[in-house]
Enzyme design. Sequence first.
Site, PDB file in Angstrom:
ATOM      1  N   GLU A 262      -4.203   1.853  -7.360  1.00  0.00           N
ATOM      2  CA  GLU A 262      -4.605   2.995  -6.551  1.00  0.00           C
ATOM      3  C   GLU A 262      -3.706   4.176  -6.864  1.00  0.00           C
ATOM      4  O   GLU A 262      -2.575   4.243  -6.365  1.00  0.00           O
ATOM      5  CB  GLU A 262      -4.450   2.674  -5.061  1.00  0.00           C
ATOM      6  CG  GLU A 262      -5.245   1.498  -4.580  1.00  0.00           C
ATOM      7  CD  GLU A 262      -5.458   1.573  -3.072  1.00  0.00           C
ATOM      8  OE1 GLU A 262      -6.610   1.698  -2.666  1.00  0.00           O
ATOM      9  OE2 GLU A 262      -4.471   1.542  -2.326  1.00  0.00           O
TER      10      GLU A 262
ATOM     11  N   HIS B 148       0.849  -1.195   0.000  1.00  0.00           N
ATOM     12  CA  HIS B 148       0.000   0.000   0.000  1.00  0.00           C
ATOM     13  C   HIS B 148       0.888   1.249   0.000  1.00  0.00           C
ATOM     14  O   HIS B 148       1.942   1.262   0.629  1.00  0.00           O
ATOM     15  CB  HIS B 148      -0.912  -0.020   1.234  1.00  0.00           C
ATOM     16  CG  HIS B 148      -1.991   1.011   1.173  1.00  0.00           C
ATOM     17  ND1 HIS B 148      -1.756   2.341   1.447  1.00  0.00           N
ATOM     18  CD2 HIS B 148      -3.303   0.922   0.839  1.00  0.00           C
ATOM     19  CE1 HIS B 148      -2.886   3.016   1.284  1.00  0.00           C
ATOM     20  NE2 HIS B 148      -3.838   2.178   0.915  1.00  0.00           N
TER      21      HIS B 148
HETATM   22  P1  PGA Z   1      -9.728   5.942   0.641  1.00  0.00           P
HETATM   23  O1  PGA Z   1      -8.434   5.013   0.765  1.00  0.00           O
HETATM   24  O2  PGA Z   1     -10.848   5.056   0.171  1.00  0.00           O
HETATM   25  O3  PGA Z   1      -9.942   6.476   2.021  1.00  0.00           O
HETATM   26  O4  PGA Z   1      -9.388   7.013  -0.368  1.00  0.00           O
HETATM   27  C1  PGA Z   1      -8.199   4.049  -0.197  1.00  0.00           C
HETATM   28  C2  PGA Z   1      -7.013   3.205   0.163  1.00  0.00           C
HETATM   29  O5  PGA Z   1      -6.090   3.696   0.818  1.00  0.00           O
HETATM   30  O6  PGA Z   1      -6.987   2.034  -0.204  1.00  0.00           O
END
Ligand code: PGA
Length: 254
Positions: free
Chosen positions: A168, A98
């Site tokens: 992401e 992440h």
């Molecule tokens: P968020 O975070 O949905 O709060 O934007 C997404 C993530 O970090 O996977």
Amino acid sequence: MATKKKKLVIGNWKMNIFTVKEAKKLVEGIKKGSLKTKNTDVVVCPPFVYVSELKGLVSKKVALGVQNIFEEVQGSYTGEVSAQHLAQFKVSYVIIGHSERRVRGETDASVAKKITRALENKLTPVFCIGESTRDDHGDYLSFVKTQLATGLSGVSKMNIGDVVIAYEPVWAIGAKEAMNSNQVHEMSLYIQKCIKEMYGAMVPMPKILYGGAVNADNAREIVDRGYVDGLLVGRESLKVENFVGIITNVDLIK
Ligand code: PGA
């Protein structure tokens, strides 16, 4: 085609939810709220301290995941948790790489080792990739390609279908607005192309998720028009009604 698979919605609680009671209530609410869904698998990823308490609540539809594992198998690594610790707690998914961990020093090489450790222990790695910024020359595409190639360097043709890839864009995480569905579609196609280049056209395609500012209002459009297999959700996974709203809206997609 990636979109014909069962959808997958994963909630990453990050460092939130501060009592066992609250954690159980959240999972119970999610289970209840997803009783009628048909095409969507759900995963909750609480902080490690809750896995032993939550293992009894795991069901066919709502599985348990964690937010990290350590890259080595066992030994003198104070404070770390091994993939091997987790099987006894019915943990079946692990988020790896992440961006909130990468900014704190996690490297592509360490991400690659963690993915291998996860697969060795029959945990599904949710491998996070994504650029920090966008540019006009398409440099973000080669950035994502390198992240993919390095992170998957220990994954064979046989195992690639067992990996989940969570795209992401770092600029959308924690932001007000998610990426638009056209851009999500473009990245989903690009990731598929990279995987085919790496593994050949015949391998099972890993599930591709989108993450970053997902909520109950945008979830359906992102998955449906972005042609992804599901979502990785942060903030909106912390309240039953919000997360269930996302799950039920994704489940409506034919
Ligand atoms: P968020 O975070 O949905 O709060 O934007 C997404 C993530 O970090 O996977």
